[in-house]
Structures are given as structure tokens and as C-alpha cells.
Scaffold this active site. Structure first.
Site, mmCIF file in Angstrom:
data_model
loop_
_atom_site.group_PDB
_atom_site.id
_atom_site.type_symbol
_atom_site.label_atom_id
_atom_site.label_comp_id
_atom_site.label_asym_id
_atom_site.label_seq_id
_atom_site.Cartn_x
_atom_site.Cartn_y
_atom_site.Cartn_z
ATOM 1 N N HIS A 1 -10.722 6.275 2.652
ATOM 2 C CA HIS A 1 -9.718 7.359 1.637
ATOM 3 C C HIS A 1 -7.930 7.094 2.272
ATOM 4 O O HIS A 1 -7.376 8.066 1.851
ATOM 5 C CB HIS A 1 -10.060 8.554 0.762
ATOM 6 C CG HIS A 1 -11.278 8.171 1.107
ATOM 7 N ND1 HIS A 1 -12.066 8.449 -0.430
ATOM 8 C CD2 HIS A 1 -12.519 9.052 1.565
ATOM 9 C CE1 HIS A 1 -13.628 7.975 -0.349
ATOM 10 N NE2 HIS A 1 -13.736 8.426 0.369
ATOM 11 N N SER B 1 19.023 -4.673 4.854
ATOM 12 C CA SER B 1 19.381 -3.688 3.551
ATOM 13 C C SER B 1 20.407 -4.159 3.611
ATOM 14 O O SER B 1 21.159 -3.761 4.816
ATOM 15 C CB SER B 1 18.988 -2.513 3.556
ATOM 16 O OG SER B 1 19.557 -2.192 2.222
ATOM 17 N N LYS C 1 17.992 0.139 7.822
ATOM 18 C CA LYS C 1 16.232 -0.817 7.044
ATOM 19 C C LYS C 1 15.989 -1.921 8.282
ATOM 20 O O LYS C 1 16.523 -2.883 8.740
ATOM 21 C CB LYS C 1 16.746 -0.891 6.098
ATOM 22 C CG LYS C 1 16.748 0.588 4.723
ATOM 23 C CD LYS C 1 15.081 1.114 5.114
ATOM 24 C CE LYS C 1 14.356 0.335 4.148
ATOM 25 N NZ LYS C 1 13.885 1.146 2.382
ATOM 26 N N GLU D 1 5.048 -7.959 2.783
ATOM 27 C CA GLU D 1 5.449 -8.028 1.257
ATOM 28 C C GLU D 1 4.935 -8.810 0.477
ATOM 29 O O GLU D 1 4.088 -8.869 -0.608
ATOM 30 C CB GLU D 1 6.709 -6.975 0.999
ATOM 31 C CG GLU D 1 6.776 -5.505 1.782
ATOM 32 C CD GLU D 1 8.487 -5.339 1.212
ATOM 33 O OE1 GLU D 1 8.228 -4.133 0.766
ATOM 34 O OE2 GLU D 1 8.946 -5.700 2.218
#
Ligand code: ARG
Length: 458
Positions: free
Chosen positions: A158, A279, A285, A292
Site C-alpha cells: 500500500h 525546468s 528541478k 515518465e
């Protein structure tokens, strides 16, 4: 115009230009040129051997096809939309180059069995290549697992801390998945690797062809057994697309973990700069673009599977033009899976592991609570009662803002009189991991021996 078509005989009106563009497949099926030529050479040799066409014609056909191959490979071949697909582009060029003999090539054959052959030849090589990419990824995982046999991390259920495990054990879980993916593809290959030529348009052919001889030349262990099925079966492609979807599903789960692990909240790993981007607004970043994108591309591969399943649904026997829609999803899937596997292998190899934060997290969240329960069971308590006692100890810790490793013996004994001084050595993260010494467990020696098994090809 229709007079220039290889099938123009029964037509009087030219094909509408837009219809021509709409129905053509040459833009995407030109990637089958090599297989198409290889299949035609085998077919021509068989026609010659059987005395169906003269042997001099066979020589000319083979020579002509080899020249076309060179022209295509050197970029000197003009693909024509008017000629619809790769099969007719090559055949028309052959006849233009060698005349009569070229026009004999299509004897006893149809584009319906020809395209089935081409796709099978193509997919067979691609499947083999994809399995070698899977091997590369498995090898990268094994190398990281070997380097991380002493790296402890929290295991989750979980996404909540459950029990400590070795990072190597976690990586080896993916090795198991990718091994299964490989064996699924190898199994699919058995059904791809069957030779359909000889089915003709749908019913077979009137010529005394030798299908086994064609199969032999093209390295097929078997020929298809029903001509209708030979030209209308795309199960093998659907099977490949489902196997590919499962590969992507595995890569996508792994991607998700890499993304989570590289957040500043986790800091378990660092992907090397080459696999990330920055970024345009936030200077700090470093985004995990590669995992992704792989996670995102999983969607298009599932879509390709659904697309072909839907295309095939309700098609009457035998060939229907709908089936021309098989190629783009297939090609797109092959490219996507190969690209994803290749980039993943490199990324895993270069991934840096932050042992310190993993180790810290492994000890948090009462991760060794189960070990205390097991300890009590070894002292004769039924597991349910042990579970209850440790649950109370955890609640006590939560209330007093402490970890179970900080409880004194006196405090432990509030929850069970069976607890002794040796509790302290059994609730360390290391002891917890090494106590799980069963086949498939996370104990160091078990993980090590699984790595050896896979390295040895078991
Ligand atoms: N381009 C076609 C395809 O990919 C080849 C087979 C065409 N056969 C036909 N009868 N129109 O399916």
C-alpha cells in the site's frame, strides 16, 4: 491510369486520387521491403524448381530483386502511392527492369499470403531483437543487484512501510518479471514462425507448388495447414501486442518507483543527468523525464493492442482490407518497446543509489514489528495473540513519539512477559532481513543465490 495498375485489367475508370492515397499502405509497409524481397526470391526459386516457370526467368528475377534491394537500401527507389503497397511497388519495378520474367513472379501467389509471410518474417526478427534488449536490461539489473547486496530499504505494501528488504531483492523482483516477459515472447515466436505462402488469395493454388521448400529456404520449421486461416490469421500479431503490453506494464511500474525514489522526500536514488531534464522556470528541478515518458508510452502500446483486437473483431473469413490496419500498431509497438527497453537498461546501469537514505527509511515506520510478533511465536504465543501484543506496543510508541527500537526491556515487558533481553538483536533491520531465509525470501544469502541462478541461465 487504372491501366498502369497491376490489377487494372477489369477496370475502365481511373482510381480517384484521394481514394488512392486513402487506400495505399506504402508509406508504412515499405519497412517490409527486405522481407518482401526475401520471400519473393524463395517463391521464385520454388517456382523454378517445380518447373512452373523457366529457370532462366528465376535467374533474372533473383538478380532483378537483388538490384531493387540495393536501390532501396541506397535510397534510390521511388516509392509510388499509385502502386499502393510494398508488394506492388517491388513487383512493378521488377517487371519494368526485366520484362516478361518479372511478370511471372506472382504465379501461384496472392498479396494476401504474401503480406502474411512478410509480417511473420518481420515480426520474427523483431521478437528476437526485443528478447536481446530484455537480456540487456536483466543484465543491468543483475549488476545493480550484485552491487546492492548490503543495501537495506523499506519494503512497501500500500506504499506504506511494511518490512525491511534488500534493495537487491527489489531489483530481482523485476528480473523475474522481465524473464517471464522473455519467455512469453519466445512462446509467441513459435506461432509467428509458421510459413503461410501457398494459401494464394484464400483457397490454395492450382500450381504444383512445394510449400516445404519455401519454408526451408526461409528457415520456417512448419507451414500453415489451412489456406483460409493462413491469410486471415493475425492472432500471432495480437499475441505479440499483448506480450508487449505486459512488458510495458512492467516498465511502467518500475518507472513509477524510480520517479518516487528520486523525489526529495525519498532520495533513494539519483538518475544520471543524461536521463533527466531541467525546468524552464524552476532552477532547482531535475525531472525524471525518461521514466515518465516510458510510463506514458505504455498507454500507446495498450492502445495498439485494443486497436488491432477491434480491427479483427467480426471480420468474416478470409482476407479483408481492414487487415491492412494491422501494420501501424504493430510497427509502433515494436519501436516503442525496443526504445523503452534500451533506454531503461542504460538508465539502470547508470543509476546512483543513496544507501544512507534507504537505510534510514528501512528502520522507520515500525518496520520490524512483525519480527517481534514472530519472536513471541517462537516463545509459544499463538500468532494472533503475538500480533495483538505488538500492536499495543506500537500504539504505545506512537503515543510517546518513539520507535520500537527505543523501548526498554521493562517497557517491552508491559506487553508480554515472554519478552527477554534478546529482543534487541532481533529487531534490527539487518536481523529482520536475514531472518527471512526461505526460498524467494530477502535474506542476503537467498538473494545472492538467486542472482547466481539467473547468471547461470536458470
Ligand atoms: N497492402 C495490403 C495489406 O497490407 C496487402 C494485401 C492486399 N490484398 C488485397 N487483396 N487487397 O493488407
Amino acid at each position: 491510369m487504372s491501366k498502369d495498375k497491376l490489377w487494372g485489367g477489369r477496370f475502365t475508370q481511373p482510381t480517384d486520387t484521394f481514394v488512392e492515397e486513402f487506400t495505399a499502405s506504402i508509406d508504412f509497409d515499405k519497412r517490409l521491403y527486405h522481407q518482401d524481397i526475401r520471400g519473393s526470391v524463395a517463391h521464385a526459386r520454388m517456382l523454378g524448381k517445380q518447373g512452373i516457370i523457366p529457370l532462366e526467368d528465376v535467374e533474372q528475377i533473383v538478380h532483378g530483386l537483388q538490384q531493387i534491394l540495393q536501390q532501396i537500401e541506397s535510397g534510390n527507389f521511388d516509392f509510388s502511392i499509385a502502386l499502393e503497397d510494398i508488394h506492388m511497388n517491388i513487383e512493378a519495378r521488377l517487371s519494368a527492369a526485366i520484362g516478361e520474367a518479372g511478370k511471372r513472379l506472382h504465379t501461384g501467389r496472392s498479396r494476401n499470403d504474401q503480406v502474411a509471410l512478410d509480417i511473420r518474417l518481420y515480426l520474427r526478427d523483431e521478437i528476437t531483437e526485443i528478447t536481446t534488449y530484455l537480456d540487456l536490461l536483466i543484465d543491468a539489473l543483475l549488476t545493480q543487484a550484485e552491487a546492492n547486496l548490503d543495501t537495506l530499504m523499506p519494503g512497501f505494501t500500500h506504499l506504506q512501510t511494511a518490512q525491511p528488504i534488500l534493495f537487491a531483492h527489489h531489483l530481482m523482483a523485476y528480473v523475474e518479471m522481465f524473464k517471464r516477459d522473455k519467455s512469453r515472447l519466445e512462446d509467441c515466436l513459435k506461432r509467428v514462425n509458421v510459413m503461410p505462402l501457398g494459401a494464394g488469395a484464400l483457397a490454395g493454388t492450382t500450381f504444383p507448388i512445394d510449400r516445404e521448400y519455401v519454408a526451408e529456404q526461409l528457415d520456417f520449421p512448419a507451414v500453415t495447414r489451412n489456406s483460409l486461416d493462413s491469410v486471415s490469421d493475425r492472432d500471432f500479431a495480437l499475441e505479440f501486442l499483448s506480450d508487449a503490453s505486459i512488458v510495458m506494464m512492467h516498465l511502467s511500474r518500475f518507472s513509477e518507483e524510480l520517479i518516487i525514489w528520486s523525489t526529495s522526500a525519498f532520495q533513494f536514488i539519483e538518475l544520471s543527468d543524461g536521463f533527466c531534464t531541467g525546468s524552464s522556470i524552476m532552477p532547482q528541478k531535475k525531472n525524471p523525464d525518461v521514466p515518465e515518458l516510458v510510463r506514458g508510452k505504455t498507454g500507446r502500446v495498450y492502445g495498439n493492442l485494443m486497436a488491432l483486437l477491434t480491427t479483427m473483431k467480426s471480420l468474416p473469413l478470409a482476407y479483408n482490407k481492414d487487415m491492412q490496419e494491422d501494420k501501424e500498431p504493430l510497427f509502433d509497438t515494436i519501436d516503442t518497446v525496443k526504445g523503452s527497453l534500451k533506454i531503461f537498461a542504460d538508465m539502470i546501469r547508470e543509476m546512483r543509489v543513496n544507501e544512507i537514505s534507504m537505510r534510514r527509511a528501512a528502520g522507520q515506520g515500525f518496520s520490524t514489528a512483525t519480527d517481534v510478533a514472530d519472536y513471541l511465536v517462537r516463545r509459544g504465543l499463538p500468532f494472533r495473540d503475538a500480533h495483538e501484543a505488538v500492536g499495543k506496543a506500537v500504539a504505545y510508541c506512537v503515543e510517546n513519539d518513539m520507535d520500537i527500537t527505543e523501548l526498554s526491556l521493562a517497557e517491552w515487558q508491559l506487553f508480554s512477559a515472554k519478552i527477554d533481553n534478546d529482543i534487541f538483536e532481533c529487531i534490527t533491520v539487518e536481523a529482520s532481513v536475514n531472518a527471512r531465509n526461505v526460498v524467494g525470501g530477502t535474506a542476503r544469502e537467498r538473494v545472492w543465490s538467486e542472482i547466481q541462478n539467473v547468471r547461470a541461465g536458470k
